[in-house]
Design a protein around this motif. Structure first.
Motif, PDB file in Angstrom:
ATOM      1  N   GLU A  15      39.762  40.509  44.462  1.00 31.08           N
ATOM      2  CA  GLU A  15      41.178  40.587  44.884  1.00 31.08           C
ATOM      3  C   GLU A  15      41.921  41.718  44.195  1.00 31.08           C
ATOM      4  OE1 GLU A  15      43.636  36.897  45.298  1.00 31.08           O
ATOM      5  OE2 GLU A  15      41.957  36.043  44.165  1.00 31.08           O
ATOM      6  N   ILE A  16      41.537  41.999  42.947  1.00 33.07           N
ATOM      7  CA  ILE A  16      42.286  42.970  42.143  1.00 33.07           C
ATOM      8  C   ILE A  16      41.746  44.372  42.426  1.00 33.07           C
ATOM      9  CG2 ILE A  16      43.113  43.545  39.811  1.00 33.07           C
ATOM     10  CD1 ILE A  16      43.945  40.748  40.855  1.00 33.07           C
ATOM     11  N   GLU A  17      42.357  45.018  43.410  1.00 32.26           N
ATOM     12  CA  GLU A  17      41.873  46.324  43.861  1.00 32.26           C
ATOM     13  C   GLU A  17      42.392  47.445  42.962  1.00 32.26           C
ATOM     14  OE1 GLU A  17      42.761  46.909  48.044  1.00 32.26           O
ATOM     15  OE2 GLU A  17      42.666  44.733  48.313  1.00 32.26           O
ATOM     16  N   PHE A  34      46.626  44.610  37.121  1.00 28.47           N
ATOM     17  CA  PHE A  34      46.121  45.859  37.722  1.00 28.47           C
ATOM     18  C   PHE A  34      44.877  46.302  36.961  1.00 28.47           C
ATOM     19  CE2 PHE A  34      47.862  48.573  34.313  1.00 28.47           C
ATOM     20  CZ  PHE A  34      48.888  47.769  33.814  1.00 28.47           C
ATOM     21  N   ARG A  35      44.134  47.230  37.583  1.00 28.33           N
ATOM     22  CA  ARG A  35      42.917  47.750  36.953  1.00 28.33           C
ATOM     23  C   ARG A  35      43.231  49.043  36.210  1.00 28.33           C
ATOM     24  NH1 ARG A  35      37.907  45.667  38.362  1.00 28.33           N
ATOM     25  NH2 ARG A  35      38.035  44.267  40.160  1.00 28.33           N
ATOM     26  N   ALA A  42      46.526  41.995  32.426  1.00 26.25           N
ATOM     27  CA  ALA A  42      47.581  41.075  32.876  1.00 26.25           C
ATOM     28  C   ALA A  42      48.764  41.161  31.921  1.00 26.25           C
ATOM     29  CB  ALA A  42      47.058  39.642  32.936  1.00 26.25           C
ATOM     30  N   LEU A  43      49.917  41.564  32.435  1.00 28.16           N
ATOM     31  CA  LEU A  43      51.144  41.644  31.637  1.00 28.16           C
ATOM     32  C   LEU A  43      52.190  40.700  32.234  1.00 28.16           C
ATOM     33  CD1 LEU A  43      51.519  45.551  31.337  1.00 28.16           C
ATOM     34  CD2 LEU A  43      50.395  44.006  29.715  1.00 28.16           C
ATOM     35  N   PRO A  75      48.868  49.923  28.984  1.00 26.68           N
ATOM     36  CA  PRO A  75      48.207  48.677  29.417  1.00 26.68           C
ATOM     37  C   PRO A  75      48.236  47.576  28.363  1.00 26.68           C
ATOM     38  CG  PRO A  75      46.658  50.556  29.502  1.00 26.68           C
ATOM     39  CD  PRO A  75      47.976  51.095  29.062  1.00 26.68           C
ATOM     40  N   ASP A  76      48.532  47.927  27.098  1.00 27.69           N
ATOM     41  CA  ASP A  76      48.646  46.858  26.099  1.00 27.69           C
ATOM     42  C   ASP A  76      50.073  46.310  26.023  1.00 27.69           C
ATOM     43  OD1 ASP A  76      50.087  48.806  24.851  1.00 27.69           O
ATOM     44  OD2 ASP A  76      48.937  48.805  22.981  1.00 27.69           O
TER      45      ASP A  76
END
Lengths: 339, 339, 339
Positions: A15-17, A34-35, A42-43, A75-76
């Motif tokens: 699902e996570i494109e 998001f990737r 995950a935030l 991303p962190d």
């Protein structure tokens, strides 16, 4: 109200494109997923500035920019840019949730990051495991997740709620109680059903077979079931314990219930069998029956939710032996909520 | 909040079909209704085991089986089977609500069964009574039932809310107050309107007629009205009391308001006349006008509900003579709720 | 919770058609509006008798009749007829709200009538002013009006939320803070942006221009903006104060936010330029871009509303220089609410 120190299934990995931003809500907490180059992130789905949703933002490489006033986050979760301002306050960050991929499920830890232990994530198959042939689906419920857990913890309903679907293809559960054993974060169920007469394409297994069914139920709502069809006599030959010898047919069902809010839940499920046991056409049919059965549950459980919103569960007046597992499970949930 | 010791209209008899299961809600209580060999039954619509709705269950002869885990109930609400278990606890039963059929209405008693007295059910006609030609309908309101009661208790609104429908065919109410007398569980209204000029197919009755209108309003919301057109002069000849002599035309209106919840109500209604007074075509038209008028009420009352949710009724600032009946009725409701 | 002693935009003048009855809600107060021989009137939209909505009533000349039980009201809100009754009690009246038309907006005063001072209404253009070419629109938000005010008080979002619409046509705001000065009921913003490179049909103004932008924000939510494009060098020549000399292009944006309820607001807006600066086709395009941009805001702000309903604004953890205006504005709102 929610078990926080727990891993929850947030999505199927597919699902996570790449290059897309995904909004998900788990136990009332909005998440943005998001990737990045190094994996899925995950935030918290809200900018610390004005609380705009980051899921309406823009990916810039591995960073995510809020598209209201332009704050940009690594991303962190640390803020790396505030337009029109050089100093970035320490407080300008969003919470990052520990995330792990196991099999084909994306797991998110909803509690204190320090307590996240990937080793406690239940094992589940990857959908592309060559030894198996599996199909995956999902279903949204307008119901509290514990009602779905109750359903999974007492399979005696198969004979009634699913009398024309799973109840036909799977052995009768209403008359024979399974053995139940505690696990660290759940319960294990085991059962032999002898003298089962296979239907449809299963007829080739023999006129009668012994069926060994075992499943682990793990909090907050993971259900990992194996159903093995053995030659008649295997149950007794195995002393009614774990089957000896190879099964004729080995079915697998893996499910996870994720609470979205107090009256919404998402149900992830995969069903299939060993690759040698089933061809794609028959898997298609097996999966279609399973999906139909889950819609039968959904209809009942959503109505149950409506009734329970009028009258609290505590007023439940009768108790059957089949309730042993759901009742034990509620006690375990209460203990986890106290902890 | 609700008057419990009362009979409520749950349905038209023809709604409750043989072999089918019907879900109805009255004063926030979900009911399941079905026909047995000996008549219609109303049970609480929730299994005592896990609170699944029995209305998603299965009829087995005169018994009803919950199709979640299979508990089976006799029409009196006692449990007669628990799958996988021999002993049936006394508590495994669902509440049965006393039920009576009078005319074409199915009445359910929502209070203590011991207090149910069929003799207190208001008399109403059966739709197939050969002396009358009647047509029946129903309407769902997004409004509290007392707002609909208010409407029925003050017919002066006919001249305005229904100026192009009932207000044209029925005599002016705004200018002439009816006589009002208390009944045991309601109020009786009586009125002579002289010099009425019939319209349409009623013209054949004469250029001018005297009209006698009387209705009983009975709690919680039953409205039984008779409208009799007499030769001019009858009002005086009868001393302004009950009319002497046969009417030229005898119309009947029977209505019942049933609370579903605090903001939903169901309105059952029948309208017609003596079989000799009206042919099927004209009944069709009379009924169509009546239905249009009830939609006029519905639109007003549902807006009134919205306004009242902002501002409580107690703040009502003015009182007109026409409010005597609704005000008296509210006092009676308050007294019943205290009792 | 609401600022009551204030003028609110209730409608565009062209919305209130002669002979029609209009229902509007401002700060949770339902209003009924209609035209009389002498102008537009705004009354409380509920009959004092039984709280039926007057907006379902009937205009009779300049009077309004409730079409439930027939009470009739003069345009000043006094009752002038109660059917079936001669005496009209003093209390039988509906509240009239002071109303003014300024430019093309209909303003209603939601506080004590004695405090209404038409001189405090902000000046705005009439849509048919021959010196200007303007187009008008409106948009309904599922959001609290203060979130829309915040948006108007910090235009740094143009560079992000509107990067492909207004952010392209209007100078960058994120990098340069405007000067801010207090007004009696609001704040004034002024700013020079030098070296702006016009796009599209604006190219004809020159390769580079100086842009003077100024807007007044006035409570509860009026936004009056002028954007003047001047020859390069004008900013310095004017000492960075009000521009000297005629602008090459003079754009105008006038907007008003009106709270309907705690989670609904109506947004009125007009955009355009001096009649000589723009032809109807280009105005059409300018207005289309503006409307697209406002839908970009709407999407963000409605999601912000959803997030804020989970977590109160007080928990906002970071503050940027751009927040100075929204923060000052919140303090002013708090002061007005205390007063």
């Amino acid at each position: 109200m929610w078990i926080r120190n727990a891993w929850y299934v947030a999505a199927w990995t597919h699902e996570i494109e790449s290059g897309r931003i995904h909004a998900r809500t788990i136990i009332d907490q909005p998440l943005v997923m998001f990737r990045t180059a190094t994996g899925i992130v995950a935030l918290e789905d809200r900018c610390p500035h004005r609380f705009a949703p980051l899921s309406l933002g823009r990916l810039e490489g591995d960073a995510l920019r809020c598209m209201y006033h332009g704050l940009k986050f690594a991303p962190d979760g640390t803020c790396i840019e505030i337009p029109g301002q050089k100093l970035i306050p320490q407080s300008a960050c969003v919470r990052r949730f520990p995330l792990q991929v196991v099999g084909s499920w994306v797991w998110v830890w909803m509690g204190e990051a320090d307590n996240a232990d990937a080793a406690t994530i239940p094992p589940s198959l990857a959908l592309d495991d060559p030894a198996w042939r599996l199909q995956a689906g999902q279903l949204d419920y307008d119901a509290h997740y514990l009602l779905i857990d109750d359903n999974l913890l007492d399979l005696s309903h198969l004979s009634f709620a699913h009398e024309k679907t799973l109840g036909m293809d799977m052995p009768q559960w209403a008359d024979l109680r399974p053995r139940m054993a505690p696990l660290e974060r759940g319960l294990r169920f085991e059962r032999w059903h002898t003298g089962h007469r296979p239907r449809g394409f299963m007829k080739k297994l023999g006129e009668e077979v012994d069926v060994w069914t075992t499943y682990d139920f793990l909090f907050p709502g993971v259900f990992l079931q194996r159903t093995c069809f053995h030659p008649a006599g295997t149950a007794d030959r195995s002393g009614r314990g774990s089957p000896q010898g190879e099964p004729l047919f080995y079915r697998i069902d893996e499910q996870a219930v994720t609470p979205i809010s107090g009256r919404a839940s998402r149900y992830f499920y995969a069903a299939g069998a060993r690759a040698n046991d089933i061809d794609p056409d028959r898997l298609e049919r097996l999966f279609a029956v399973t999906t139909t059965a889950f819609h039968e549950d959904k209809r009942l459980i959503e109505e149950q939710q409506v009734i329970l919103e009028r009258i609290p569960l505590e007023q439940r007046s009768i108790f059957t032996p089949a309730d042993q597992a759901p009742t034990r499970a509620r006690q375990m949930v209460a203990a986890m909520l106290n902890a």
